[in-house]
Design a protein around this motif. Structure first.
Motif, PDB file in Angstrom:
ATOM      1  N   LYS A  45      22.776 -12.349   5.512  1.00  8.83           N
ATOM      2  CA  LYS A  45      21.920 -11.232   5.878  1.00  8.83           C
ATOM      3  C   LYS A  45      21.091 -10.916   4.643  1.00  8.83           C
ATOM      4  N   ILE A  46      19.782 -11.032   4.783  1.00 13.11           N
ATOM      5  CA  ILE A  46      18.867 -10.965   3.635  1.00 13.11           C
ATOM      6  C   ILE A  46      17.975  -9.728   3.749  1.00 13.11           C
ATOM      7  N   ALA A  47      17.823  -9.022   2.649  1.00 12.26           N
ATOM      8  CA  ALA A  47      16.934  -7.852   2.591  1.00 12.26           C
ATOM      9  C   ALA A  47      15.683  -8.218   1.814  1.00 12.26           C
ATOM     10  N   PHE A  48      14.540  -7.881   2.371  1.00 18.12           N
ATOM     11  CA  PHE A  48      13.268  -8.012   1.658  1.00 18.12           C
ATOM     12  C   PHE A  48      12.900  -6.640   1.107  1.00 18.12           C
ATOM     13  N   LEU A  49      12.689  -6.543  -0.195  1.00 15.07           N
ATOM     14  CA  LEU A  49      12.185  -5.325  -0.824  1.00 15.07           C
ATOM     15  C   LEU A  49      10.769  -5.618  -1.273  1.00 15.07           C
ATOM     16  N   THR A  50       9.807  -4.983  -0.646  1.00 16.98           N
ATOM     17  CA  THR A  50       8.419  -5.354  -0.869  1.00 16.98           C
ATOM     18  C   THR A  50       7.505  -4.155  -0.632  1.00 16.98           C
ATOM     19  N   GLU A  71      16.002  -8.041   7.063  1.00 23.25           N
ATOM     20  CA  GLU A  71      15.468  -6.694   7.234  1.00 23.25           C
ATOM     21  C   GLU A  71      14.497  -6.421   6.092  1.00 23.25           C
ATOM     22  N   TRP A  72      13.427  -5.706   6.423  1.00 22.17           N
ATOM     23  CA  TRP A  72      12.408  -5.352   5.437  1.00 22.17           C
ATOM     24  C   TRP A  72      12.584  -3.897   5.018  1.00 22.17           C
ATOM     25  N   PHE A  73      12.508  -3.658   3.708  1.00 20.81           N
ATOM     26  CA  PHE A  73      12.454  -2.300   3.161  1.00 20.81           C
ATOM     27  C   PHE A  73      11.089  -2.193   2.473  1.00 20.81           C
ATOM     28  N   THR A  74      10.224  -1.368   3.009  1.00 17.12           N
ATOM     29  CA  THR A  74       8.835  -1.405   2.572  1.00 17.12           C
ATOM     30  C   THR A  74       8.158  -0.064   2.822  1.00 17.12           C
ATOM     31  N   PHE A  75       6.836  -0.042   2.626  1.00 14.49           N
ATOM     32  CA  PHE A  75       6.023   1.140   2.895  1.00 14.49           C
ATOM     33  C   PHE A  75       5.172   0.889   4.132  1.00 14.49           C
ATOM     34  N   GLU A  76       4.812   1.966   4.804  1.00 17.07           N
ATOM     35  CA  GLU A  76       3.926   1.843   5.960  1.00 17.07           C
ATOM     36  C   GLU A  76       2.636   1.176   5.501  1.00 17.07           C
ATOM     37  N   HIS A  77       2.274   0.071   6.138  1.00 14.87           N
ATOM     38  CA  HIS A  77       1.080  -0.633   5.662  1.00 14.87           C
ATOM     39  C   HIS A  77       0.309  -1.289   6.796  1.00 14.87           C
ATOM     40  N   SER A  78       1.011  -1.889   7.739  1.00 16.42           N
ATOM     41  CA  SER A  78       0.318  -2.628   8.781  1.00 16.42           C
ATOM     42  C   SER A  78       1.074  -2.512  10.099  1.00 16.42           C
ATOM     43  N   LYS A  79       0.461  -2.988  11.152  1.00 18.07           N
ATOM     44  CA  LYS A  79       1.064  -2.903  12.480  1.00 18.07           C
ATOM     45  C   LYS A  79       2.385  -3.668  12.517  1.00 18.07           C
ATOM     46  N   HIS A 138       2.073   7.425  -6.200  1.00 18.51           N
ATOM     47  CA  HIS A 138       0.932   6.842  -6.900  1.00 18.51           C
ATOM     48  C   HIS A 138       1.378   5.825  -7.949  1.00 18.51           C
ATOM     49  N   ARG A 139       2.393   6.164  -8.730  1.00 13.19           N
ATOM     50  CA  ARG A 139       2.839   5.270  -9.800  1.00 13.19           C
ATOM     51  C   ARG A 139       3.661   4.136  -9.231  1.00 13.19           C
ATOM     52  N   GLU A 140       3.354   2.914  -9.697  1.00 14.01           N
ATOM     53  CA  GLU A 140       4.014   1.724  -9.161  1.00 14.01           C
ATOM     54  C   GLU A 140       5.528   1.751  -9.377  1.00 14.01           C
ATOM     55  N   GLU A 141       5.973   2.211 -10.540  1.00 17.40           N
ATOM     56  CA  GLU A 141       7.409   2.242 -10.810  1.00 17.40           C
ATOM     57  C   GLU A 141       8.123   3.186  -9.844  1.00 17.40           C
ATOM     58  N   LEU A 142       7.459   4.274  -9.479  1.00 16.26           N
ATOM     59  CA  LEU A 142       8.062   5.217  -8.537  1.00 16.26           C
ATOM     60  C   LEU A 142       8.194   4.604  -7.149  1.00 16.26           C
ATOM     61  N   LYS A 143       7.279   3.711  -6.800  1.00 10.96           N
ATOM     62  CA  LYS A 143       7.377   3.008  -5.518  1.00 10.96           C
ATOM     63  C   LYS A 143       8.641   2.157  -5.488  1.00 10.96           C
ATOM     64  N   ASN A 181       9.724  -8.816  -3.781  1.00 14.31           N
ATOM     65  CA  ASN A 181       8.404  -9.184  -4.280  1.00 14.31           C
ATOM     66  C   ASN A 181       8.100  -8.361  -5.522  1.00 14.31           C
ATOM     67  N   ASP A 182       7.759  -9.080  -6.583  1.00 10.67           N
ATOM     68  CA  ASP A 182       7.428  -8.454  -7.853  1.00 10.67           C
ATOM     69  C   ASP A 182       8.626  -7.650  -8.351  1.00 10.67           C
ATOM     70  N   TYR A 183       8.392  -6.475  -8.953  1.00  3.50           N
ATOM     71  CA  TYR A 183       9.479  -5.721  -9.584  1.00  3.50           C
ATOM     72  C   TYR A 183      10.148  -4.752  -8.607  1.00  3.50           C
ATOM     73  N   PHE A 184       9.930  -4.938  -7.303  1.00  7.95           N
ATOM     74  CA  PHE A 184      10.457  -3.968  -6.341  1.00  7.95           C
ATOM     75  C   PHE A 184      11.958  -4.081  -6.124  1.00  7.95           C
ATOM     76  N   GLY A 185      12.611  -5.036  -6.788  1.00  7.72           N
ATOM     77  CA  GLY A 185      14.057  -5.102  -6.744  1.00  7.72           C
ATOM     78  C   GLY A 185      14.710  -4.637  -8.030  1.00  7.72           C
ATOM     79  N   MET A 186      13.899  -4.112  -8.947  1.00  2.47           N
ATOM     80  CA  MET A 186      14.399  -3.757 -10.277  1.00  2.47           C
ATOM     81  C   MET A 186      15.524  -2.727 -10.218  1.00  2.47           C
TER      82      MET A 186
END
Length: 222
Positions: free
Chosen positions: A15-20, A48-56, A72-77, A98-103
């Motif tokens: 079971k894989i989580a995407f943080l993006t 499962e995806w853990f993300t922000f509202e972005h697309s349909k 607004h700040r990327e680290e806070l995201k 994706n990128d540092y979103f798993g930090m």
């Protein structure tokens, strides 16, 4: 990590989580994540995806949680996504970020995928950046480097990125070489007609799909 064959009956599936930062849609990270899921689904893994509202939302992509507010700040995201994910972290076998979103994810197996390194993007821009944006992107580069060091595995999406990251002293475990998806891109007799694009007066052209951002340096191919 992922066997290159269908899983056998009784074989453990993951079971894989995407943080993006971006949900399913158009864009580099989005398409990369969508195709990764499609490629691994036949092996029996679930996502499962853990993300922000972005697309349909597309039904085939299960959104574990969509955060409607966007700091607004990327680290806070990254921290906001981690706060939500960490409540369910034990449910997942692997995290692909994706990128540092798993930090800030509390999980022993975080795979970080670097799509671009901010200091390198700044260096590639012919006109440079404003002072404040240069300061901001420098900070993001520091966060990226820390996230790569912390990650269980650090992956980047091209051999060029691998060379750049290693020059900056970043951790890279694997580079995915460039290639062409021949199932998606195929030779056609009249590509412009198929794309509903007027004639360019030449049979040779380069189709660029992506954001026309300054750091893409598209003028270099003219």
């Amino acid at each position: 990590l992922f066997p290159n064959r269908p899983v056998k009956s009784g074989e453990p599936r993951m079971k894989i989580a995407f943080l993006t930062p971006y949900g399913p849609g158009l864009g580099g990270m989005e398409v990369f994540t969508e195709r990764l899921q499609r490629a691994l689904t036949p092996f029996g893994h679930t996502f499962e995806w853990f993300t922000f509202e972005h697309s349909k939302h597309q039904p085939e992509f299960k959104l574990g949680r969509v955060l409607s507010f966007l700091p607004h700040r990327e680290e806070l995201k990254a921290r906001a996504i981690a706060r939500v994910f960490n409540k369910r972290a034990k449910e997942f076998d692997v995290v692909i970020a994706n990128d540092y979103f798993g930090m800030y994810a509390n999980h022993p197996r975080v795979i970080m995928v670097t799509h671009g390194y901010y200091p390198d993007i700044h260096a590639s821009m012919p006109k440079g950046l404003s002072f404040f944006k240069r300061l901001w992107w420098g900070q993001l580069g520091t966060i990226q480097k820390k996230a790569m060091k912390k990650a269980w595995k650090s992956i980047t999406v091209s051999k060029r990125n691998e060379r750049v990251l290693m020059q900056y002293g970043c951790k890279v475990d694997l580079a995915i070489p460039h290639g062409i998806d021949t199932d998606f891109f195929s030779r056609v007799s009249n590509p412009l007609k198929k794309l509903n694009v007027p004639s360019l007066g030449t049979d040779s052209f380069l189709l660029f799909v992506g954001s026309h951002a300054p750091w893409k340096n598209t003028e270099m191919v003219e």
